[in-house]
Design a protein around this motif. Structure first.
Motif, PDB file in Angstrom:
ATOM      1  N   SER A   1       0.860  -1.188   0.000  1.00 40.94           N
ATOM      2  CA  SER A   1       0.000   0.000   0.000  1.00 40.94           C
ATOM      3  C   SER A   1       0.905   1.249   0.000  1.00 40.94           C
ATOM      4  O   SER A   1       2.004   1.222   0.576  1.00 40.94           O
ATOM      5  CB  SER A   1      -0.913   0.006   1.221  1.00 40.94           C
ATOM      6  OG  SER A   1      -0.191   0.423   2.338  1.00 40.94           O
ATOM      7  N   PRO A   2       0.434   2.359  -0.641  1.00 42.23           N
ATOM      8  CA  PRO A   2       1.274   3.567  -0.731  1.00 42.23           C
ATOM      9  C   PRO A   2       1.746   4.052   0.641  1.00 42.23           C
ATOM     10  O   PRO A   2       2.893   4.495   0.787  1.00 42.23           O
ATOM     11  CB  PRO A   2       0.357   4.605  -1.388  1.00 42.23           C
ATOM     12  CG  PRO A   2      -0.697   3.808  -2.079  1.00 42.23           C
ATOM     13  CD  PRO A   2      -0.845   2.521  -1.339  1.00 42.23           C
ATOM     14  N   ALA A   3       0.894   3.927   1.680  1.00 40.19           N
ATOM     15  CA  ALA A   3       1.292   4.417   3.014  1.00 40.19           C
ATOM     16  C   ALA A   3       2.454   3.573   3.551  1.00 40.19           C
ATOM     17  O   ALA A   3       3.427   4.111   4.093  1.00 40.19           O
ATOM     18  CB  ALA A   3       0.099   4.345   3.964  1.00 40.19           C
ATOM     19  N   VAL A   4       2.356   2.218   3.383  1.00 39.21           N
ATOM     20  CA  VAL A   4       3.432   1.330   3.861  1.00 39.21           C
ATOM     21  C   VAL A   4       4.719   1.612   3.073  1.00 39.21           C
ATOM     22  O   VAL A   4       5.810   1.702   3.648  1.00 39.21           O
ATOM     23  CB  VAL A   4       3.015  -0.158   3.723  1.00 39.21           C
ATOM     24  CG1 VAL A   4       4.167  -1.092   4.044  1.00 39.21           C
ATOM     25  CG2 VAL A   4       1.814  -0.462   4.612  1.00 39.21           C
ATOM     26  N   GLU A   5       4.577   1.787   1.753  1.00 38.75           N
ATOM     27  CA  GLU A   5       5.751   2.072   0.911  1.00 38.75           C
ATOM     28  C   GLU A   5       6.462   3.339   1.380  1.00 38.75           C
ATOM     29  O   GLU A   5       7.686   3.378   1.504  1.00 38.75           O
ATOM     30  CB  GLU A   5       5.330   2.248  -0.551  1.00 38.75           C
ATOM     31  CG  GLU A   5       5.140   0.924  -1.241  1.00 38.75           C
ATOM     32  CD  GLU A   5       4.881   1.086  -2.738  1.00 38.75           C
ATOM     33  OE1 GLU A   5       5.003   2.208  -3.256  1.00 38.75           O
ATOM     34  OE2 GLU A   5       4.565   0.064  -3.371  1.00 38.75           O
ATOM     35  N   ARG A   6       5.659   4.395   1.651  1.00 37.45           N
ATOM     36  CA  ARG A   6       6.248   5.674   2.076  1.00 37.45           C
ATOM     37  C   ARG A   6       6.970   5.521   3.411  1.00 37.45           C
ATOM     38  O   ARG A   6       8.098   5.942   3.586  1.00 37.45           O
ATOM     39  CB  ARG A   6       5.135   6.734   2.196  1.00 37.45           C
ATOM     40  CG  ARG A   6       5.349   7.921   1.294  1.00 37.45           C
ATOM     41  CD  ARG A   6       4.426   9.087   1.562  1.00 37.45           C
ATOM     42  NE  ARG A   6       3.227   8.805   2.327  1.00 37.45           N
ATOM     43  CZ  ARG A   6       2.043   8.469   1.810  1.00 37.45           C
ATOM     44  NH1 ARG A   6       1.912   8.387   0.507  1.00 37.45           N
ATOM     45  NH2 ARG A   6       0.994   8.239   2.586  1.00 37.45           N
ATOM     46  N   TRP A   7       6.263   4.848   4.355  1.00 47.77           N
ATOM     47  CA  TRP A   7       6.832   4.703   5.699  1.00 47.77           C
ATOM     48  C   TRP A   7       8.122   3.883   5.653  1.00 47.77           C
ATOM     49  O   TRP A   7       9.148   4.289   6.201  1.00 47.77           O
ATOM     50  CB  TRP A   7       5.802   4.027   6.634  1.00 47.77           C
ATOM     51  CG  TRP A   7       6.350   3.934   8.029  1.00 47.77           C
ATOM     52  CD1 TRP A   7       6.320   4.914   8.988  1.00 47.77           C
ATOM     53  CD2 TRP A   7       7.059   2.825   8.592  1.00 47.77           C
ATOM     54  NE1 TRP A   7       6.972   4.472  10.119  1.00 47.77           N
ATOM     55  CE2 TRP A   7       7.431   3.199   9.915  1.00 47.77           C
ATOM     56  CE3 TRP A   7       7.419   1.559   8.136  1.00 47.77           C
ATOM     57  CZ2 TRP A   7       8.140   2.359  10.766  1.00 47.77           C
ATOM     58  CZ3 TRP A   7       8.125   0.714   8.988  1.00 47.77           C
ATOM     59  CH2 TRP A   7       8.481   1.105  10.286  1.00 47.77           C
ATOM     60  N   LEU A   8       8.058   2.721   4.939  1.00 39.25           N
ATOM     61  CA  LEU A   8       9.231   1.834   4.877  1.00 39.25           C
ATOM     62  C   LEU A   8      10.404   2.530   4.190  1.00 39.25           C
ATOM     63  O   LEU A   8      11.549   2.455   4.653  1.00 39.25           O
ATOM     64  CB  LEU A   8       8.904   0.578   4.068  1.00 39.25           C
ATOM     65  CG  LEU A   8       8.561  -0.685   4.840  1.00 39.25           C
ATOM     66  CD1 LEU A   8       8.371  -1.845   3.880  1.00 39.25           C
ATOM     67  CD2 LEU A   8       9.627  -1.015   5.873  1.00 39.25           C
ATOM     68  N   GLY A   9      10.110   3.221   3.067  1.00 37.73           N
ATOM     69  CA  GLY A   9      11.153   3.914   2.309  1.00 37.73           C
ATOM     70  C   GLY A   9      11.879   4.899   3.223  1.00 37.73           C
ATOM     71  O   GLY A   9      13.110   4.906   3.302  1.00 37.73           O
ATOM     72  N   HIS A  10      11.107   5.703   3.975  1.00 39.25           N
ATOM     73  CA  HIS A  10      11.706   6.715   4.837  1.00 39.25           C
ATOM     74  C   HIS A  10      12.433   6.064   6.021  1.00 39.25           C
ATOM     75  O   HIS A  10      13.585   6.409   6.334  1.00 39.25           O
ATOM     76  CB  HIS A  10      10.627   7.676   5.331  1.00 39.25           C
ATOM     77  CG  HIS A  10      11.183   8.767   6.177  1.00 39.25           C
ATOM     78  ND1 HIS A  10      11.918   9.798   5.639  1.00 39.25           N
ATOM     79  CD2 HIS A  10      11.174   8.954   7.516  1.00 39.25           C
ATOM     80  CE1 HIS A  10      12.317  10.592   6.618  1.00 39.25           C
ATOM     81  NE2 HIS A  10      11.878  10.103   7.770  1.00 39.25           N
ATOM     82  N   PHE A  11      11.765   5.089   6.664  1.00 37.43           N
ATOM     83  CA  PHE A  11      12.356   4.445   7.852  1.00 37.43           C
ATOM     84  C   PHE A  11      13.677   3.762   7.499  1.00 37.43           C
ATOM     85  O   PHE A  11      14.669   3.891   8.210  1.00 37.43           O
ATOM     86  CB  PHE A  11      11.362   3.431   8.437  1.00 37.43           C
ATOM     87  CG  PHE A  11      11.901   2.717   9.645  1.00 37.43           C
ATOM     88  CD1 PHE A  11      11.936   3.336  10.888  1.00 37.43           C
ATOM     89  CD2 PHE A  11      12.382   1.410   9.538  1.00 37.43           C
ATOM     90  CE1 PHE A  11      12.449   2.688  12.003  1.00 37.43           C
ATOM     91  CE2 PHE A  11      12.897   0.751  10.649  1.00 37.43           C
ATOM     92  CZ  PHE A  11      12.926   1.396  11.884  1.00 37.43           C
ATOM     93  N   ASN A  12      13.698   3.039   6.352  1.00 37.11           N
ATOM     94  CA  ASN A  12      14.907   2.288   5.985  1.00 37.11           C
ATOM     95  C   ASN A  12      16.094   3.201   5.693  1.00 37.11           C
ATOM     96  O   ASN A  12      17.221   2.900   6.084  1.00 37.11           O
ATOM     97  CB  ASN A  12      14.638   1.390   4.768  1.00 37.11           C
ATOM     98  CG  ASN A  12      13.910   0.126   5.179  1.00 37.11           C
ATOM     99  OD1 ASN A  12      13.512  -0.012   6.327  1.00 37.11           O
ATOM    100  ND2 ASN A  12      13.732  -0.789   4.256  1.00 37.11           N
ATOM    101  N   VAL A  13      15.828   4.312   5.007  1.00 37.41           N
ATOM    102  CA  VAL A  13      16.923   5.231   4.708  1.00 37.41           C
ATOM    103  C   VAL A  13      17.497   5.794   6.024  1.00 37.41           C
ATOM    104  O   VAL A  13      18.712   5.839   6.234  1.00 37.41           O
ATOM    105  CB  VAL A  13      16.451   6.364   3.759  1.00 37.41           C
ATOM    106  CG1 VAL A  13      17.490   7.464   3.670  1.00 37.41           C
ATOM    107  CG2 VAL A  13      16.171   5.811   2.370  1.00 37.41           C
ATOM    108  N   THR A  14      16.602   6.183   6.953  1.00 37.41           N
ATOM    109  CA  THR A  14      17.062   6.724   8.239  1.00 37.41           C
ATOM    110  C   THR A  14      17.841   5.666   9.017  1.00 37.41           C
ATOM    111  O   THR A  14      18.932   5.924   9.539  1.00 37.41           O
ATOM    112  CB  THR A  14      15.848   7.188   9.081  1.00 37.41           C
ATOM    113  OG1 THR A  14      15.034   8.010   8.259  1.00 37.41           O
ATOM    114  CG2 THR A  14      16.270   7.958  10.300  1.00 37.41           C
ATOM    115  N   LEU A  15      17.269   4.444   9.075  1.00 35.89           N
ATOM    116  CA  LEU A  15      17.908   3.355   9.840  1.00 35.89           C
ATOM    117  C   LEU A  15      19.300   3.044   9.295  1.00 35.89           C
ATOM    118  O   LEU A  15      20.267   2.944  10.053  1.00 35.89           O
ATOM    119  CB  LEU A  15      17.023   2.097   9.745  1.00 35.89           C
ATOM    120  CG  LEU A  15      17.559   0.848  10.437  1.00 35.89           C
ATOM    121  CD1 LEU A  15      17.403   0.976  11.954  1.00 35.89           C
ATOM    122  CD2 LEU A  15      16.827  -0.399   9.953  1.00 35.89           C
TER     123      LEU A  15
END
Ligand code: HEM
Ligand code: HEM
Length: 172
Positions: A40-54
């Motif tokens: 889902s677009p919301a999961v994609e956005r969250w994961l994309g941002h979280f992974n880059v930060t992590l």
């Protein structure tokens, strides 16, 4: 070096190993899920941002780990031959080199500024275009290589453990 450290990694190296294992397995599994499945677009956005930060926060921990691997001797494994020890060391250095390639290509492929938990902001190093696309291809292939190396690494640990060579005890 005391007797325990002769046969076992020190506490800092053991902690850094398991921290790296968690971050890398998470980033590989979720990164390839983002690339190959439709979420889902919301999961994609969250994961994309979280992974880059992590993964950005992970960089100093990885550099510390690499430094310790360069300056400290590996604990001994008396059950392995010199040739097996040499092969294991080559495999481990290949993993370190691949993680380094994944991290450098990840940072260099960025096309937008990223904020690290609103604490700091990292601007792209290159203008969006051919250079960032080339790093993105390098990121894709180095991630695929890393996934294979990690699978091989885990399989090698299991095979040795089943033969009675207690590798796990060096890392626990
Ligand atoms: C859950 C999965 C994992 C298990 C069970 C595991 C287990 C182990 C064990 C037992 C050793 C000690 C081997 C020896 O010194 O002979 C080791 C070392 C090592 N592991 Fe893992 N590992 C796992 C995941 C990973 C991952 C994801 C990475 C990727 C970075 C990794 C990278 C390494 C490296 C580079 C070494 C060598 C350390 C050194 O001597 O500098 N491992 N692992
Ligand atoms: C532990 C290190 C890292 C691992 C294991 C990892 C893993 C992955 C994987 C498996 C993918 C999907 C690859 C594909 O396109 O097929 C991916 C994509 C990506 N990675 Fe990494 N990565 C790491 C570090 C970084 C870093 C440091 C950055 C940047 C700061 C970064 C930025 C990205 C971006 C922007 C994408 C594209 C995501 C999307 O399609 O929305 N990665 N990563």
């Amino acid at each position: 070096m005391d007797q325990l450290h002769k046969y076992r990694y020190c506490r800092v190296r053991r902690s850094l190993h398991w921290l790296s294992a968690l971050v890398i397995i998470w980033a590989i599994v979720t990164g390839f899920s983002l690339a190959f499945f439709s979420l889902s677009p919301a999961v994609e956005r969250w994961l994309g941002h979280f992974n880059v930060t992590l993964t950005l926060l992970f960089i100093p921990f990885f550099l510390l780990r690499l430094t310790l691997a360069c300056i400290q001797k590996k604990p001994e494994t008396l059950e392995l031959s010199r040739r097996q020890l040499w092969l294991a060391a080559c495999g481990h250095w290949l993993i370190y080199a691949t993680v380094l390639t994944v991290l450098v290509s990840g940072v260099c492929m960025m096309e937008r500024p990223v904020s690290v938990f609103a604490l700091a902001q990292l601007d792209p190093l290159f203008k969006a275009g051919e250079v960032t696309r080339a790093f993105s291809v390098a990121h894709h292939y180095s991630c695929a290589l890393l996934a294979l190396l990690v699978l091989g690494h885990i399989a090698a640990v299991i095979v040795h453990q089943r033969r009675g060579i207690r590798l796990m005890q060096k890392m626990l």
